[in-house]
Design a protein around this motif. Structure first.
Motif, PDB file in Angstrom:
ATOM      1  N   ASP A 161      43.320  40.612  25.443  1.00 31.75           N
ATOM      2  CA  ASP A 161      43.523  40.390  24.018  1.00 31.75           C
ATOM      3  C   ASP A 161      43.152  41.618  23.189  1.00 31.75           C
ATOM      4  O   ASP A 161      43.354  41.624  21.974  1.00 31.75           O
ATOM      5  N   LYS A 162      42.591  42.639  23.855  1.00 30.77           N
ATOM      6  CA  LYS A 162      42.185  43.866  23.170  1.00 30.77           C
ATOM      7  C   LYS A 162      42.827  45.055  23.874  1.00 30.77           C
ATOM      8  O   LYS A 162      42.169  45.805  24.596  1.00 30.77           O
ATOM      9  N   PRO A 163      44.141  45.220  23.687  1.00 32.92           N
ATOM     10  CA  PRO A 163      44.887  46.213  24.477  1.00 32.92           C
ATOM     11  C   PRO A 163      44.710  47.652  24.030  1.00 32.92           C
ATOM     12  O   PRO A 163      45.087  48.566  24.763  1.00 32.92           O
ATOM     13  N   THR A 164      44.163  47.873  22.845  1.00 34.75           N
ATOM     14  CA  THR A 164      44.061  49.235  22.327  1.00 34.75           C
ATOM     15  C   THR A 164      42.812  49.916  22.865  1.00 34.75           C
ATOM     16  O   THR A 164      41.691  49.415  22.700  1.00 34.75           O
TER      17      THR A 164
ATOM     18  N   ARG B 223      36.900  46.639  26.295  1.00 33.52           N
ATOM     19  CA  ARG B 223      37.952  47.530  25.812  1.00 33.52           C
ATOM     20  C   ARG B 223      37.892  48.876  26.547  1.00 33.52           C
ATOM     21  O   ARG B 223      36.817  49.396  26.814  1.00 33.52           O
TER      22      ARG B 223
ATOM     23  N   ARG C 204      47.367  54.426  17.399  1.00 32.55           N
ATOM     24  CA  ARG C 204      47.400  53.334  16.424  1.00 32.55           C
ATOM     25  C   ARG C 204      46.453  53.572  15.260  1.00 32.55           C
ATOM     26  O   ARG C 204      46.572  52.910  14.228  1.00 32.55           O
TER      27      ARG C 204
ATOM     28  N   LEU D  20      40.148  48.077  14.504  1.00 37.32           N
ATOM     29  CA  LEU D  20      40.827  47.473  15.652  1.00 37.32           C
ATOM     30  C   LEU D  20      41.210  46.018  15.373  1.00 37.32           C
ATOM     31  O   LEU D  20      42.292  45.560  15.764  1.00 37.32           O
ATOM     32  N   ASN D  21      40.352  45.288  14.697  1.00 38.26           N
ATOM     33  CA  ASN D  21      40.689  43.903  14.335  1.00 38.26           C
ATOM     34  C   ASN D  21      41.920  43.859  13.436  1.00 38.26           C
ATOM     35  O   ASN D  21      42.805  43.010  13.606  1.00 38.26           O
TER      36      ASN D  21
ATOM     37  N   GLU E 122      45.041  44.734  15.663  1.00 37.73           N
ATOM     38  CA  GLU E 122      45.421  43.770  16.692  1.00 37.73           C
ATOM     39  C   GLU E 122      45.598  42.350  16.151  1.00 37.73           C
ATOM     40  O   GLU E 122      46.144  41.496  16.862  1.00 37.73           O
ATOM     41  N   ASN E 123      45.146  42.118  14.923  1.00 34.32           N
ATOM     42  CA  ASN E 123      45.278  40.788  14.313  1.00 34.32           C
ATOM     43  C   ASN E 123      45.810  40.949  12.891  1.00 34.32           C
ATOM     44  O   ASN E 123      45.102  40.606  11.925  1.00 34.32           O
TER      45      ASN E 123
END
Length: 272
Positions: free
Chosen positions: A35-38, A67, A132, A261-262, A265-266
């Motif tokens: 769920d944390k691909p970065t 991660r 990103r 990052l949140n 990714e969200n």
């Protein structure tokens, strides 16, 4: 290509040998949370190495998050091959791009400290498809020109031209001054970023100490103005120095990275 795993600051680093024979030392932590691909990649500062407190704090935080994380030494730094005095901005940027290309996979956020903040921008400009976001601490783009060459007096410039190098005092190690080479200064002119619009489209987060004696806080504002992206945020730390390595600084760093990052990714997550 996914890099082999290194396990913590006390383990021996992994070593990769490039086609030119140079070796790059690194520690890589693979991601374990789908769920944390970065991934996160740390770029250190001028004459520093991957064993510093910021690199280790980021590694620990990424391990807790499951991660992927990479820290490495540029050539002429730490446990990588080469001599520091032979290095240039172009060479160290090439080291960073090699590390990104060969030691990481998937999308990345780069975290750059001081000179690493310059190098992360150069990498972002050349590898936009891999990145990103960016987080800069006391980012020092163009420092060889604005903070070295422009600050040299006539005698120092003459010595640099005559001898090919000049010694400048270091606040961190008074007995070992920085040896600044003519090659470093001249190569730096080929990589200046703050003179024109900087075509980077990813979100950028900057943290800058107001008591930084190496990089003036106004540099963060100049960088913000140069960046094409509108998604730029600056945190000024009233009592922050150049290193930004106190406990509160490290917490601020991981908090800033985590929030970025949140958001990445969200993107649809509601906030209070």
């Amino acid at each position: 290509m996914q890099a082999p795993t290194s396990n913590g600051p006390n383990s021996a680093p992994q070593i990769v040998t490039r086609e030119d024979g140079a070796t790059i030392a690194y520690h890589f932590t693979p991601g374990k949370n789908r769920d944390k691909p970065t991934g996160v990649m740390f770029l250190g500062g001028f004459k520093s190495d991957m064993e510093g407190s910021k690199a280790l704090a980021l590694e620990s935080w990424c391990q807790d998050q499951g991660r992927a994380f990479l820290r490495f030494d540029y050539t002429g730094h730490g446990k990588s091959s080469g001599a520091f005095v032979d290095g240039t901005i172009g060479q160290w940027a090439a080291d960073a791009m090699y590390a990104l290309d060969h030691l990481t996979e998937g999308p990345q956020v780069l975290v750059g400290s001081s000179m690493g903040g310059w190098l992360m921008l150069l990498v972002a400009r050349e590898r936009p498809e891999r990145l990103r976001g960016l987080v800069g601490l006391a980012s020092a783009p163009d420092f060889t020109e604005d903070l070295m060459w422009n600050e040299l007096n006539d005698a120092q410039r003459a010595e640099l031209d005559r001898e090919g190098h000049v010694a400048l005092p270091s606040d961190y190690d008074p007995l070992n001054p920085y040896i600044i080479t003519k090659a470093l200064i001249e190569d730096g002119k080929n990589h200046l970023l703050l003179r024109d619009p900087l075509n980077i489209q990813v979100p950028v987060r900057l943290i800058q100490g107001m008591q930084d004696r190496d990089v003036p806080w106004a540099t963060a504002l100049k960088l913000q103005d140069a960046l094409v992206t509108d998604d730029v945020e600056i945190q000024f730390v009233k009592n922050g120095d150049h290193r930004l390595s106190e406990t509160a600084d490290l917490r601020r760093l991981t908090r800033t990275l985590g929030n970025l990052l949140n958001d990445l990714e969200n993107p649809d997550r509601e906030t209070a």
